[in-house]
Motif scaffolding. Structure first.
Motif, PDB file in Angstrom:
ATOM      1  N   UNK A 137       0.817  -1.215   0.000  1.00  0.00           N
ATOM      2  CA  UNK A 137       0.000   0.000   0.000  1.00  0.00           C
ATOM      3  C   UNK A 137       0.857   1.274   0.000  1.00  0.00           C
ATOM      4  N   UNK A 138       0.209   2.429   0.041  1.00  0.00           N
ATOM      5  CA  UNK A 138       0.894   3.658  -0.338  1.00  0.00           C
ATOM      6  C   UNK A 138       1.181   4.642   0.792  1.00  0.00           C
ATOM      7  N   UNK A 139       0.688   4.406   2.010  1.00  0.00           N
ATOM      8  CA  UNK A 139       0.884   5.387   3.082  1.00  0.00           C
ATOM      9  C   UNK A 139       2.358   5.624   3.346  1.00  0.00           C
ATOM     10  N   UNK A 140       3.143   4.555   3.464  1.00  0.00           N
ATOM     11  CA  UNK A 140       4.571   4.710   3.732  1.00  0.00           C
ATOM     12  C   UNK A 140       5.269   5.503   2.649  1.00  0.00           C
ATOM     13  N   UNK A 141       4.880   5.268   1.389  1.00  0.00           N
ATOM     14  CA  UNK A 141       5.511   6.004   0.288  1.00  0.00           C
ATOM     15  C   UNK A 141       5.129   7.479   0.309  1.00  0.00           C
ATOM     16  N   UNK A 142       3.903   7.782   0.702  1.00  0.00           N
ATOM     17  CA  UNK A 142       3.514   9.192   0.824  1.00  0.00           C
ATOM     18  C   UNK A 142       4.334   9.890   1.914  1.00  0.00           C
ATOM     19  N   UNK A 143       4.611   9.176   3.007  1.00  0.00           N
ATOM     20  CA  UNK A 143       5.414   9.775   4.082  1.00  0.00           C
ATOM     21  C   UNK A 143       6.848   9.999   3.600  1.00  0.00           C
ATOM     22  N   UNK A 144       7.403   9.043   2.878  1.00  0.00           N
ATOM     23  CA  UNK A 144       8.735   9.229   2.301  1.00  0.00           C
ATOM     24  C   UNK A 144       8.727  10.427   1.353  1.00  0.00           C
ATOM     25  N   UNK A 145       7.632  10.565   0.593  1.00  0.00           N
ATOM     26  CA  UNK A 145       7.523  11.673  -0.363  1.00  0.00           C
ATOM     27  C   UNK A 145       7.567  13.031   0.324  1.00  0.00           C
ATOM     28  N   UNK A 146       7.081  13.108   1.556  1.00  0.00           N
ATOM     29  CA  UNK A 146       7.135  14.384   2.286  1.00  0.00           C
ATOM     30  C   UNK A 146       8.585  14.833   2.478  1.00  0.00           C
ATOM     31  N   UNK A 147       9.458  13.890   2.802  1.00  0.00           N
ATOM     32  CA  UNK A 147      10.870  14.222   2.953  1.00  0.00           C
ATOM     33  C   UNK A 147      11.495  14.631   1.638  1.00  0.00           C
ATOM     34  N   UNK A 148      11.121  13.941   0.554  1.00  0.00           N
ATOM     35  CA  UNK A 148      11.643  14.304  -0.761  1.00  0.00           C
ATOM     36  C   UNK A 148      11.147  15.670  -1.195  1.00  0.00           C
ATOM     37  N   UNK A 149       9.921  15.989  -0.813  1.00  0.00           N
ATOM     38  CA  UNK A 149       9.380  17.318  -1.127  1.00  0.00           C
ATOM     39  C   UNK A 149      10.163  18.408  -0.416  1.00  0.00           C
ATOM     40  N   UNK A 150      10.536  18.145   0.826  1.00  0.00           N
ATOM     41  CA  UNK A 150      11.222  19.162   1.622  1.00  0.00           C
ATOM     42  C   UNK A 150      12.709  19.271   1.310  1.00  0.00           C
ATOM     43  N   UNK A 151      13.359  18.142   1.032  1.00  0.00           N
ATOM     44  CA  UNK A 151      14.820  18.150   0.919  1.00  0.00           C
ATOM     45  C   UNK A 151      15.346  17.663  -0.430  1.00  0.00           C
ATOM     46  N   UNK A 153      15.277  14.952  -4.038  1.00  0.00           N
ATOM     47  CA  UNK A 153      15.415  13.533  -4.388  1.00  0.00           C
ATOM     48  C   UNK A 153      16.866  13.104  -4.222  1.00  0.00           C
ATOM     49  N   UNK A 154      17.281  12.927  -2.972  1.00  0.00           N
ATOM     50  CA  UNK A 154      18.615  12.431  -2.651  1.00  0.00           C
ATOM     51  C   UNK A 154      18.514  11.584  -1.394  1.00  0.00           C
ATOM     52  N   UNK A 155      19.580  10.872  -1.014  1.00  0.00           N
ATOM     53  CA  UNK A 155      19.482   9.969   0.134  1.00  0.00           C
ATOM     54  C   UNK A 155      18.967  10.632   1.407  1.00  0.00           C
ATOM     55  N   UNK A 156      19.414  11.850   1.707  1.00  0.00           N
ATOM     56  CA  UNK A 156      18.907  12.526   2.904  1.00  0.00           C
ATOM     57  C   UNK A 156      17.415  12.789   2.770  1.00  0.00           C
ATOM     58  N   UNK A 157      16.990  13.224   1.595  1.00  0.00           N
ATOM     59  CA  UNK A 157      15.586  13.539   1.380  1.00  0.00           C
ATOM     60  C   UNK A 157      14.675  12.342   1.532  1.00  0.00           C
ATOM     61  N   UNK A 158      15.076  11.184   0.987  1.00  0.00           N
ATOM     62  CA  UNK A 158      14.167  10.042   1.102  1.00  0.00           C
ATOM     63  C   UNK A 158      14.331   9.274   2.419  1.00  0.00           C
ATOM     64  N   UNK A 159      15.311   9.656   3.257  1.00  0.00           N
ATOM     65  CA  UNK A 159      15.465   8.984   4.554  1.00  0.00           C
ATOM     66  C   UNK A 159      14.986   9.817   5.738  1.00  0.00           C
ATOM     67  N   UNK A 160      14.834  11.113   5.572  1.00  0.00           N
ATOM     68  CA  UNK A 160      14.534  11.985   6.706  1.00  0.00           C
ATOM     69  C   UNK A 160      13.195  11.643   7.352  1.00  0.00           C
ATOM     70  N   UNK A 161      12.203  11.266   6.546  1.00  0.00           N
ATOM     71  CA  UNK A 161      10.900  10.925   7.122  1.00  0.00           C
ATOM     72  C   UNK A 161      11.011   9.729   8.057  1.00  0.00           C
TER      73      UNK A 161
END
Length: 592
Positions: A137-151, A153-161
């Protein structure tokens, strides 16, 4: 003689065996007052609640937040290293970016260099127009996307969430343990144990789903424990005599709406919207809610409490938990539903056919010998409009779930993976998972100080802190004994939580599954450890020598956990080690 007064909550004192109120030499029940009619009125039904009222809530919150901030600091340390896609980040980070920018998960170009392009900062020309067959399902990916939105599309961005959610999980753990034990100190100990576990630590630094489902499950269980306290406190106010009228069902209408159960249902929905495995603990704790409610009614004198509670408490609880979770779960697929036509139009060109038409093993018959697209609405009917379109989209979503279920239960059978492990040994750390490694770093280069003829390496290994997991096995055995022998409901919480998040995996051990799935089990292991430490320390009324001994033993265990965490730190954080130093941390051949 020991008795339990009406409305008392057994097993609340971290140092008592049952927590039941005892009769004093004057013939009264300790903690109760007596009315003119001679009926006992519960004043201190739950010792942990009484202890919490004596503690400063500001201190309790400040200490819990302090532990969570420490956990956040550790998880943010060099979060962007290594600068690569670690393990299954290659799927989830891309899917999250696709959700963020297109509203649904698109497939991406099949190129060996696509990961390098993304790491170099390129995010255009990567994705195709076709939807991707995602199997979670997609909830976890949406949460990861929040980090990518803020920081970005890089390792820090997709891991911060994951780092933030993992730290919030520590905060919730502190508050739940504090509520269970009535002790801010033990609450902080529980939070420290969770924050110092390597499995939770590494998953809090990866863009995978597991830390999110573990967080939502812990939040849901915490809401249900709070609801248990809320229910009993309200019952005591509604039945001030402490005993319900003969043949009474007890209060009904005031419990038709239970706010904490409603919040728990939302959390369960989000957990299911992250990974389907949340359904097992949801079912187990749903049964516990009924048993807790029946126990409360029984303590207030209601006859046949199990049957009556099944009707007056079970039905509202089903609405609060199951139906609310279902609504939240479906709502989490909104992006999919809006773009359902994309999936309907392209299903024949994607992986759907492969998943439902191939046999689970080479040479076996297919699972579905008929056209695998027939169950999709648009295979033989035109597009609908209005409410009909919504109905059709929901039917397509159901068909999508059918295909994903076939993927998990059939297509993966007989597949293999280097780091797959049998769930029976997860609690003993039978097979960790290597998520990143860089080997053959020669002496004199990049800081390697290995002797001549040797080399250095870097690694990120998904492995729990051995002291916590091995000690947790002992604590769980003790929890089973106390739950059954002393009927202490808090230990039952640890046992039921562990069983419902771990044992179901035994049904799926014929496909590749991994030890890090047990991160959902970890909070309940921590609860068992914390409650056992509370028993060692004992209540304040014990002799000082006895309590001092308990404090020394419990404190020594916490120090060993801290030292264990420090020892494994390099293999959790991509640290540079000589080959000899690395071997000092790989205690068993199965850990390689």
């Amino acid at each position: 003689m020991t008795t339990t007064a009406p409305g008392t909550d057994t097993g609340a004192d971290p140092g008592s065996s049952t927590g039941s109120e005892t009769r004093t030499g004057t013939g009264e029940v300790a903690g109760l007052s007596t009315t003119a009619a001679g009926r006992a009125v519960p004043l201190a039904r739950d010792r942990s609640r009484s202890r919490l009222r004596l503690e400063d809530p500001f201190v309790g919150w400040s200490a819990s937040i302090g532990v969570a901030l420490l956990a956040l600091f550790l998880r943010l340390w060099h979060l962007g290293s290594p600068h690569e896609f670690e393990f299954d980040e290659t799927y989830y980070a891309k899917d999250a970016w696709s959700l963020l920018h297109f509203g649904y998960v698109r497939d991406y170009i099949n190129s060996d260099g696509v990961n390098a392009q993304i790491l170099d900062g390129k995010t255009t020309g990567i994705w195709t127009q076709n939807p991707s067959m995602v199997v979670h399902p997609e909830v976890g990916k949406w949460i990861i996307a929040l980090g990518e939105k803020a920081f970005g599309m890089d390792p820090f961005g997709w891991r911060i969430s994951a780092a933030i959610v993992g730290s919030l999980m520590v905060l919730v753990m502190c508050r739940l343990a504090r509520r269970l034990t009535g002790s801010t100190a033990l609450g902080c100990v529980a939070g420290l144990l969770l924050s110092l576990d390597g499995l939770q630590f590494v998953l809090s630094r990866l863009a995978l789903h597991d830390i999110f489902v573990a967080f939502f499950v812990l939040c849901a269980v915490t809401c249900m424990v709070i609801d248990r306290d809320w229910y009993r406190e309200r019952m005591a106010r509604l039945v001030p005599s402490g005993v319900a009228a003969p043949r009474s069902w007890g209060p009904i209408r005031p419990f038709l709406f239970r706010p904490w159960l409603l919040l728990g249902g939302i959390c369960w929905g989000l957990g299911l919207g992250t990974k389907w495995t949340a359904i097992f603990p949801m079912a187990a704790f749903g049964i516990l809610v009924w048993l807790w409610s029946a126990g409360a009614r029984r303590s207030f004198g209601v006859r046949l409490p199990m049957l009556k509670s099944a009707l007056v408490d079970g039905i509202p609880a089903f609405v609060h938990l199951i139906l609310v979770a279902l609504v939240v779960y479906i709502a989490s697929w909104t992006g999919w539903l809006i773009h359902a036509n994309q999936y309907e139009e392209h299903l024949a060109a994607t992986q759907y056919t492969q998943f439902v038409s191939e046999g689970p093993c080479v040479g076996e018959e297919p699972q579905n010998k008929t056209d695998p697209t027939k169950h999709w609405p648009t295979a033989d009917q035109p597009d609908a409009t209005g409410l009909g379109e919504l109905k059709q989209s929901l039917q397509s979503l159901w068909s999508y779930h059918h295909d994903v279920y076939v993927f998990h239960t059939h297509y993966l059978n007989c597949k293999t993976h280097t780091y797959a492990s049998k769930p029976f040994g997860w609690l003993l750390i039978n097979r960790p998972v290597g998520v990143a490694a860089e080997t053959d770093i020669q002496p004199g280069t990049r800081g390697c100080d290995a002797p001549a003829g040797s080399d250095c390496l870097k690694q990120v290994l998904l492995i729990g802190t051995p002291m916590i997991w091995w000690g947790g096995v002992v604590a769980l055995i003790y929890a089973c004994l106390v739950w059954v022998g002393a009927r202490d409901w808090r230990f039952g919480l640890a046992v039921v939580g562990t069983a419902s998040t771990w044992l179901p995996w035994l049904m799926y051990d014929d496909r590749p599954i991994f030890m890090f799935y047990a991160v959902v089990t970890l909070p309940f292991i921590v609860i068992a450890l914390t409650l056992a430490m509370g028993k060692l320390i004992g209540p304040s009324r014990l002799p000082s020598v006895r309590r001092t001994t308990g404090v020394v033993v419990a404190g020594s265990f916490l120090v060993l956990v801290l030292l264990n965490f420090a020892w494994f730190w390099p293999i959790w954080t991509n640290g540079l080690l000589t080959h000899s130093e690395w071997l000092d941390r790989i205690w068993f051949s199965r850990w390689v």
